[in-house]
Design a protein around this motif. Sequence first.
Motif, PDB file in Angstrom:
ATOM      1  N   ILE A  38     -10.636  -3.303 -10.270  1.00  0.00           N
ATOM      2  CA  ILE A  38      -9.762  -3.014 -11.417  1.00  0.00           C
ATOM      3  C   ILE A  38     -10.383  -3.638 -12.654  1.00  0.00           C
TER       4      ILE A  38
ATOM      5  N   ASN B 167      -8.954   1.850 -13.716  1.00  0.00           N
ATOM      6  CA  ASN B 167      -9.360   2.058 -12.322  1.00  0.00           C
ATOM      7  C   ASN B 167      -8.239   1.728 -11.343  1.00  0.00           C
ATOM      8  N   LEU B 168      -6.999   1.930 -11.769  1.00  0.00           N
ATOM      9  CA  LEU B 168      -5.849   1.688 -10.900  1.00  0.00           C
ATOM     10  C   LEU B 168      -5.573   2.916 -10.034  1.00  0.00           C
ATOM     11  N   HIS B 169      -5.072   2.675  -8.839  1.00  0.00           N
ATOM     12  CA  HIS B 169      -4.575   3.745  -7.987  1.00  0.00           C
ATOM     13  C   HIS B 169      -3.087   3.889  -8.262  1.00  0.00           C
ATOM     14  N   GLN B 170      -2.559   5.082  -8.027  1.00  0.00           N
ATOM     15  CA  GLN B 170      -1.119   5.279  -8.165  1.00  0.00           C
ATOM     16  C   GLN B 170      -0.403   4.452  -7.103  1.00  0.00           C
ATOM     17  N   PRO B 171       0.696   3.788  -7.459  1.00  0.00           N
ATOM     18  CA  PRO B 171       1.451   3.044  -6.447  1.00  0.00           C
ATOM     19  C   PRO B 171       2.080   4.018  -5.448  1.00  0.00           C
TER      20      PRO B 171
ATOM     21  N   ARG C 227      -2.707   9.364 -15.266  1.00  0.00           N
ATOM     22  CA  ARG C 227      -3.521  10.106 -14.288  1.00  0.00           C
ATOM     23  C   ARG C 227      -4.980   9.700 -14.301  1.00  0.00           C
ATOM     24  N   ASN C 228      -5.401   8.959 -15.330  1.00  0.00           N
ATOM     25  CA  ASN C 228      -6.776   8.450 -15.395  1.00  0.00           C
ATOM     26  C   ASN C 228      -6.881   7.036 -14.812  1.00  0.00           C
ATOM     27  N   GLY C 229      -5.771   6.518 -14.273  1.00  0.00           N
ATOM     28  CA  GLY C 229      -5.796   5.187 -13.672  1.00  0.00           C
ATOM     29  C   GLY C 229      -5.720   4.058 -14.675  1.00  0.00           C
ATOM     30  N   GLN C 230      -5.181   4.346 -15.871  1.00  0.00           N
ATOM     31  CA  GLN C 230      -5.077   3.319 -16.907  1.00  0.00           C
ATOM     32  C   GLN C 230      -3.616   2.968 -17.178  1.00  0.00           C
TER      33      GLN C 230
ATOM     34  N   GLU D 299       2.855  -4.574  -7.019  1.00  0.00           N
ATOM     35  CA  GLU D 299       3.613  -3.355  -6.766  1.00  0.00           C
ATOM     36  C   GLU D 299       5.010  -3.789  -6.368  1.00  0.00           C
TER      37      GLU D 299
END
Length: 123
Positions: A33, A50-54, A81-84, A102
């Motif tokens: 991240i 560079n985050l993933h969706q929870p 949707r870009n992980g930001q 989370e």
Amino acid sequence: LALLVAGVVGYEVGKDGGGSDGGSTIERNIDGIAVTMVQEGDGGTLQLANLHQPPPGKVLEAWVLREGEVESVQPLFVPDRNGQAEATIADMSGVEEVMVTEEPQGGSETPTGKPIMAMSVPQ
């Protein structure tokens, strides 16, 4: 232990910089991240990439450690949707560490799981 090692590695890999307005910027890569903490005046902005969706039913919640107490930073957020994503911290005075977990939708009074990122904040 892995979180501690990741934090130390992230600290060493990162860089610190000062702004012309007396603010500062800290950049780290913590477990993949990209973390940028921008401090200006009394507050700051935590910027994450560079985050993933929870998982379904979960959101991200930022926390600060100040004088041994963990405090939530509102509002809750999810990455785009870009992980930001970013969270504003209105009062950075005395903050020793910033972290993100989370949490169930609606948030929590205290962190319910291990942080997906945690970063020390130099005083």
